[in-house]
Design a protein around this motif. Structure first.
Motif, PDB file in Angstrom:
ATOM      1  N   ARG A 547      22.008  38.652  23.859  1.00 56.01           N
ATOM      2  CA  ARG A 547      20.804  38.750  23.032  1.00 56.01           C
ATOM      3  C   ARG A 547      20.453  37.382  22.444  1.00 56.01           C
ATOM      4  O   ARG A 547      21.340  36.589  22.148  1.00 56.01           O
ATOM      5  N   LEU A 548      19.159  37.187  22.265  1.00 51.24           N
ATOM      6  CA  LEU A 548      18.655  35.983  21.614  1.00 51.24           C
ATOM      7  C   LEU A 548      17.504  36.420  20.715  1.00 51.24           C
ATOM      8  O   LEU A 548      16.375  36.598  21.169  1.00 51.24           O
ATOM      9  N   TRP A 549      17.828  36.615  19.415  1.00 51.43           N
ATOM     10  CA  TRP A 549      16.873  37.167  18.464  1.00 51.43           C
ATOM     11  C   TRP A 549      16.387  38.526  18.955  1.00 51.43           C
ATOM     12  O   TRP A 549      17.182  39.433  19.132  1.00 51.43           O
ATOM     13  N   ASP A 550      15.098  38.675  19.143  1.00 52.81           N
ATOM     14  CA  ASP A 550      14.567  39.958  19.570  1.00 52.81           C
ATOM     15  C   ASP A 550      14.445  40.058  21.084  1.00 52.81           C
ATOM     16  O   ASP A 550      13.860  41.003  21.603  1.00 52.81           O
ATOM     17  N   ARG A 551      14.985  39.095  21.807  1.00 55.13           N
ATOM     18  CA  ARG A 551      14.909  39.083  23.261  1.00 55.13           C
ATOM     19  C   ARG A 551      16.312  39.178  23.850  1.00 55.13           C
ATOM     20  O   ARG A 551      17.309  39.170  23.128  1.00 55.13           O
ATOM     21  N   ALA A 552      16.342  39.233  25.165  1.00 50.09           N
ATOM     22  CA  ALA A 552      17.613  39.208  25.891  1.00 50.09           C
ATOM     23  C   ALA A 552      17.483  38.217  27.038  1.00 50.09           C
ATOM     24  O   ALA A 552      16.405  38.085  27.646  1.00 50.09           O
ATOM     25  N   VAL A 553      18.568  37.509  27.317  1.00 47.50           N
ATOM     26  CA  VAL A 553      18.571  36.474  28.352  1.00 47.50           C
ATOM     27  C   VAL A 553      19.580  36.860  29.414  1.00 47.50           C
ATOM     28  O   VAL A 553      20.745  37.179  29.101  1.00 47.50           O
ATOM     29  N   VAL A 554      19.134  36.843  30.655  1.00 45.70           N
ATOM     30  CA  VAL A 554      20.000  37.089  31.809  1.00 45.70           C
ATOM     31  C   VAL A 554      20.087  35.784  32.588  1.00 45.70           C
ATOM     32  O   VAL A 554      19.052  35.235  32.989  1.00 45.70           O
ATOM     33  N   GLN A 555      21.303  35.307  32.796  1.00 48.76           N
ATOM     34  CA  GLN A 555      21.525  34.076  33.549  1.00 48.76           C
ATOM     35  C   GLN A 555      22.270  34.390  34.833  1.00 48.76           C
ATOM     36  O   GLN A 555      23.288  35.101  34.818  1.00 48.76           O
ATOM     37  N   ILE A 556      21.746  33.835  35.929  1.00 46.67           N
ATOM     38  CA  ILE A 556      22.376  33.956  37.244  1.00 46.67           C
ATOM     39  C   ILE A 556      22.752  32.539  37.677  1.00 46.67           C
ATOM     40  O   ILE A 556      21.877  31.686  37.827  1.00 46.67           O
ATOM     41  N   VAL A 557      24.034  32.304  37.865  1.00 46.23           N
ATOM     42  CA  VAL A 557      24.540  30.962  38.139  1.00 46.23           C
ATOM     43  C   VAL A 557      25.172  30.959  39.519  1.00 46.23           C
ATOM     44  O   VAL A 557      26.015  31.816  39.832  1.00 46.23           O
ATOM     45  N   ASP A 558      24.739  30.001  40.361  1.00 47.18           N
ATOM     46  CA  ASP A 558      25.363  29.820  41.672  1.00 47.18           C
ATOM     47  C   ASP A 558      25.969  28.430  41.744  1.00 47.18           C
ATOM     48  O   ASP A 558      25.786  27.600  40.853  1.00 47.18           O
ATOM     49  N   GLU A 559      26.682  28.186  42.808  1.00 45.10           N
ATOM     50  CA  GLU A 559      27.350  26.895  42.994  1.00 45.10           C
ATOM     51  C   GLU A 559      26.795  26.162  44.209  1.00 45.10           C
ATOM     52  O   GLU A 559      27.520  25.499  44.943  1.00 45.10           O
ATOM     53  N   GLY A 560      25.518  26.313  44.459  1.00 48.58           N
ATOM     54  CA  GLY A 560      24.889  25.628  45.582  1.00 48.58           C
ATOM     55  C   GLY A 560      24.651  24.155  45.289  1.00 48.58           C
ATOM     56  O   GLY A 560      25.108  23.605  44.281  1.00 48.58           O
ATOM     57  N   VAL A 561      23.877  23.528  46.185  1.00 52.40           N
ATOM     58  CA  VAL A 561      23.620  22.093  46.037  1.00 52.40           C
ATOM     59  C   VAL A 561      22.520  21.817  45.030  1.00 52.40           C
ATOM     60  O   VAL A 561      22.260  20.661  44.697  1.00 52.40           O
ATOM     61  N   GLY A 562      21.826  22.836  44.537  1.00 52.34           N
ATOM     62  CA  GLY A 562      20.795  22.641  43.521  1.00 52.34           C
ATOM     63  C   GLY A 562      19.433  22.333  44.111  1.00 52.34           C
ATOM     64  O   GLY A 562      19.223  22.349  45.333  1.00 52.34           O
ATOM     65  N   ILE A 563      18.512  22.054  43.228  1.00 50.32           N
ATOM     66  CA  ILE A 563      17.119  21.782  43.595  1.00 50.32           C
ATOM     67  C   ILE A 563      16.707  20.463  42.960  1.00 50.32           C
ATOM     68  O   ILE A 563      17.098  20.164  41.827  1.00 50.32           O
ATOM     69  N   THR A 564      15.930  19.681  43.670  1.00 54.12           N
ATOM     70  CA  THR A 564      15.450  18.415  43.112  1.00 54.12           C
ATOM     71  C   THR A 564      14.533  18.678  41.923  1.00 54.12           C
ATOM     72  O   THR A 564      13.934  19.763  41.787  1.00 54.12           O
ATOM     73  N   THR A 565      14.387  17.670  41.079  1.00 54.51           N
ATOM     74  CA  THR A 565      13.576  17.824  39.859  1.00 54.51           C
ATOM     75  C   THR A 565      12.126  18.131  40.183  1.00 54.51           C
ATOM     76  O   THR A 565      11.506  19.018  39.582  1.00 54.51           O
ATOM     77  N   ASP A 566      11.566  17.400  41.145  1.00 57.38           N
ATOM     78  CA  ASP A 566      10.162  17.623  41.498  1.00 57.38           C
ATOM     79  C   ASP A 566       9.961  19.008  42.083  1.00 57.38           C
ATOM     80  O   ASP A 566       8.990  19.713  41.741  1.00 57.38           O
ATOM     81  N   ARG A 567      10.870  19.404  42.955  1.00 55.99           N
ATOM     82  CA  ARG A 567      10.733  20.721  43.569  1.00 55.99           C
ATOM     83  C   ARG A 567      10.893  21.820  42.531  1.00 55.99           C
ATOM     84  O   ARG A 567      10.164  22.826  42.549  1.00 55.99           O
ATOM     85  N   ARG A 568      11.824  21.656  41.602  1.00 55.97           N
ATOM     86  CA  ARG A 568      12.032  22.655  40.561  1.00 55.97           C
ATOM     87  C   ARG A 568      10.795  22.761  39.658  1.00 55.97           C
ATOM     88  O   ARG A 568      10.428  23.849  39.223  1.00 55.97           O
TER      89      ARG A 568
END
Length: 790
Positions: A547-568
């Motif tokens: 929970r984060l105040w009145d909201r909820a946060v779901v995080q999905i974490v992988d171990e891939g090579v990631g995404i470039t800044t521009d592409r993200r």
């Protein structure tokens, strides 16, 4: 360069040429007017020279009388004062002259020198230290220069021939007057000497001849009226008396005394000089009037030409400015209309047409006609034609946009029809699989049935994707809120490698509202599928919820090579603002997830992790959250049971083993909210994956008895069907059921399987799942075609 400056340059060039040629054309007339003005000034000075000549002649006569003891000093002083007055007037007039002809200028210079020497000459006259010859010669030189000036101005530039003749005629009259004045001095010298000498006699005769020649020149050059003026003036008694004395003196022989007294001769000579001067003044006035008239004419001519040229130029400028302003104003109106259409009206029309149902049954031509003409046509010139062309372009652009919108609507309807048919076929296939699985005991066949069952789940997700792209939503509405961990497990069951999903810390009490359960499950399923596909095959994908105040946060974490800044940045922009169109198939996941997230105000953002890989963060607003009872933890080695363990456990409870697949195949219905950001464009994201109808993961022995329908023929428990009426049941299935169980006959009590049979079924399930995800040793391709991670 702007159009107004171009028009100014365009008008300036011909105006400059016109002004140049106008100046060249006006130069002669202007020059003539200036020359006429200078000639008028010189004629005025000539009139002053005539008066000065007359005064010098009188002073010379008085000086001769004083030197020859024929007069007194008072008369000489009187004449000297009159001469000084005339000199002052002459000098004031001559001071304003400019560009005097050469000969006339030389005469003026000599006159100035004589005026400077005149006081000395007068002193000699008063002292009697000069002779009559020297005295007469001194005055004669300056009088000759005065007459030379009068004759020289006729040679000035631009003087009309008739005016030049008149000036010469006036100068000839002055010469005639000088001859009579010299005649007077010659007689006075002869009277003082006691008579004529041979030289003085010749001088007397020469003066008479010079007078006759000068008057002849005047009569020849001047107008006839001047001759009449002179003859009438010299026909009076004074002139006749002077002529009688002249004739008597002319008949006197040398060495004989002259029979005319000095006083009588001086008076007669003075009277004749006065008469000649009167005629001279009248002629000078006539010359001045003629010159003034010519000057006025030339000035008016030059002024008229200048005024005409100026008026023409001003008129041209005014017409050019007026026409230019009208042209510029029309061009600016056209430009403003173009800008308004390009930046306001046309984008607004495009945005309106991009919304579902924007045409409202109207044809593209009718939509284009409704927008009207952005440019008002006021004339038929080229600018008006440009405006008509612009209106035509605008009309065609709107029509094409409407045509494209109609094509998109038709395509969307086609997708919806295809999705609905696919859903029906999938429903039929699932029903058939249920029937076959219920009584199947062969492990090899069960393996194939399980593989088909898992593929059916993924086919159903793709079907729902098409419904979302076509503008429809899930038709089913849940009646109860679901725990967040259950939704995550349901989402994991809809992906290919669900066994790699590992639940992390899930805060207790977080639930998903019933109306948003299916959409949230699909969003998570797409993000989990993306994470498992583009990360190492043996690396787990973690999921955490808090929970984060009145909201909820779901995080999905992988171990891939990631995404470039521009592409993200590009992907996050697509998640924040979903496109209204159907979009490219390769980026279908971005469109589908963004629309699903936008329906509920969910925010999906891709972030860079501290290590390798990417974090997909889903922020659930309070509108989609619900309070649920705390879900029991699923014990595993890392503290939570994996989705694969849950699915395997469910397979022991249900031969179908589809923990995450819905019981029904709901055909789409249009959602109440527009699409919005919220999906990761790593691959084609499923649009509306249906959440499991099963409860949250928990041990088998905790399964409520109310949800167990009985025991299958294979000896395994069978879950109760919650909504079988939602799926179409083919008549073949009904016939098969009747054939198996017998019409109206009660179903025999299913037999129980022993532990070995159960083990064989579970092994077949595991092999079927593996076969569905990796048929013939190749990775099973889902609906994704491109990986955006780098």
């Amino acid at each position: 360069m702007k159009i107004n400056r171009r028009l100014v340059l365009l008008v300036t060039a011909p105006l400059t040429v016109a002004v140049t040629f106008s100046a060249l054309a006006l130069a002669p007339a202007t020059n003539q007017a200036l020359q006429a003005n200078r000639l008028a000034d010189m004629v005025d000075v000539a009139a002053g020279a005539a008066d000065l000549t007359h005064q010098l002649q009188r002073e010379r006569a008085a000086a001769t009388a004083l030197v020859s003891d024929q007069g007194d000093s008072s008369a000489f002083q009187t004449s000297s004062d009159a001469t000084d007055t005339s000199i002052a007037s002459f000098k004031s007039r001559a001071g304003g002259l400019s560009e005097v002809p050469g000969s006339a200028q030389e005469s003026l210079d000599r006159i100035d020198r004589f005026i400077d020497e005149l006081p000395a000459l007068r002193a000699q006259v008063r002292s009697g230290s000069t002779t009559i010859s020297a005295l007469a010669f001194g005055y004669r030189i300056v009088i000759a220069d005065l007459n030379g000036y009068r004759d020289g101005i006729a040679q000035a530039d631009g003087v009309d021939a008739d005016i030049a003749d008149r000036i010469r005629a006036a100068a000839a009259l002055s010469e005639a007057a000088e001859h009579t004045a010299q005649q007077q001095i010659t007689v006075m010298r002869a009277q003082a000497a006691g008579g004529f000498t041979a030289a003085s006699q010749r001088t007397f005769d020469a003066s008479r001849l010079g007078y006759t020649e000068s008057t002849g020149v005047m009569f020849g050059l001047g107008p006839s009226e001047w001759r009449s003026w002179l003859e009438r003036t010299l026909s009076g008694p004074k002139a006749l008396e002077s002529r009688k004395l002249e004739d008597r003196i002319g008949r006197t022989d040398t060495s004989k005394p002259i029979g005319v007294t000095p006083k009588a001769w001086q008076k007669a000579s003075d009277d004749r000089q006065t008469l000649l001067h009167q005629v001279e003044e009248r002629i000078d006035e006539s010359v001045a009037a003629t010159v003034d008239a010519e000057r006025t004419r030339l000035l008016w001519t030059a002024g008229g030409e200048v005024a005409l040229v100026l008026l023409t130029l001003v008129g041209v400028v005014l017409v050019a400015v007026r026409l230019g302003r009208v042209m510029i104003r029309r061009l600016r109106d056209l430009r403003n209309a173009a800008h308004e259409v390009a930046h306001i009206r046309l984008p607004a029309v495009m945005s309106e047409l991009s919304q579902p149902g924007a045409l409202s049954g109207a044809t593209p031509e009718q939509v284009a006609e409704r927008t009207g003409n952005p440019v008002e046509i006021t004339s038929g010139d080229e600018i008006g034609e440009v405006g008509e062309a612009f209106n035509a372009v605008h009309h065609e652009a709107v029509r094409l946009a409407a045509e494209q919108a109609r094509v998109h609507e038709q395509f969307a309807e086609t997708l919806v029809r295809v999705a609905r048919r696919g859903a029906q076929l999938t429903s039929v296939m699932v029903s058939e699989l249920d029937t076959v699985q219920r009584d199947e005991a062969d492990p090899e066949r069960m393996k194939t049935l399980f593989a088909l069952d898992h593929l059916a789940i993924r086919m159903e997700r793709n079907t729902n994707n098409l419904l979302v792209l076509g503008g429809y939503g899930n038709a089913r509405v849940r009646s109860a809120d679901i725990g967040c961990s259950t939704v995550i497990v349901a989402a994991a069951q809809q992906i290919e490698r669900f066994d790699r999903v590992s639940l992390g810390a899930v805060e207790a009490g977080i639930g998903i509202a019933a109306r948003a359960v299916h959409d949230v499950a699909h969003i998570l399923a797409e993000l989990l599928d993306n994470a498992t596909r583009f990360s190492p095959p043996d690396a787990p994908v973690g999921v955490a919820v808090w929970r984060l105040w009145d909201r909820a946060v779901v995080q999905i974490v992988d171990e891939g090579v990631g995404i470039t800044t521009d592409r993200r940045a590009v992907l996050n922009a697509g998640l924040r603002e979903p496109k209204a169109g159907i979009g490219d198939v390769r980026s279908m996941g971005l469109h589908v997830v963004a629309r699903l997230a936008a329906r509920h105000g969910i925010v999906v953002e891709l972030r860079d992790s501290s290590g390798p890989g990417t974090i997909a963060e889903v922020t659930l607003p309070k509108e989609v959250l619900a309070e649920v009872s705390e879900e029991p933890a699923l014990p595993t080695e890392n503290g939570f049971e994996s989705p694969r363990t849950v699915v395997t456990r469910r397979k022991t409870d249900n031969v179908r083993g589809r923990v995450g697949r819905p019981v029904g195949a709901g055909v789409g219905a249009r959602p109440g909210r527009p699409a919005a950001p919220g999906a990761r464009e790593e691959h084609e994201a499923p649009a509306r994956t249906d959440v499991t109808d099963a409860p949250a993961p928990h041990p088998v022995h905790d399964e409520p008895a109310s949800r167990i329908a009985g025991v299958s023929a294979s000896g395994l428990p069978v879950r109760k069907r919650t909504a079988p009426q939602q799926w179409p049941v083919r008549e073949k299935r009904a016939a098969t059921e009747q054939q198996r169980s017998g019409a109206g006959a009660p179903r025999p009590t299913p037999r129980r399987r022993d532990s070995r049979q159960v083990s064989d079924v579970l092994a077949a399930y595991a092999q079927g799942i593996s076969r569905s995800t990796n048929p013939r040793g190749r990775p099973a391709n889902n609906d994704d075609t491109e990986r955006t991670k780098k």
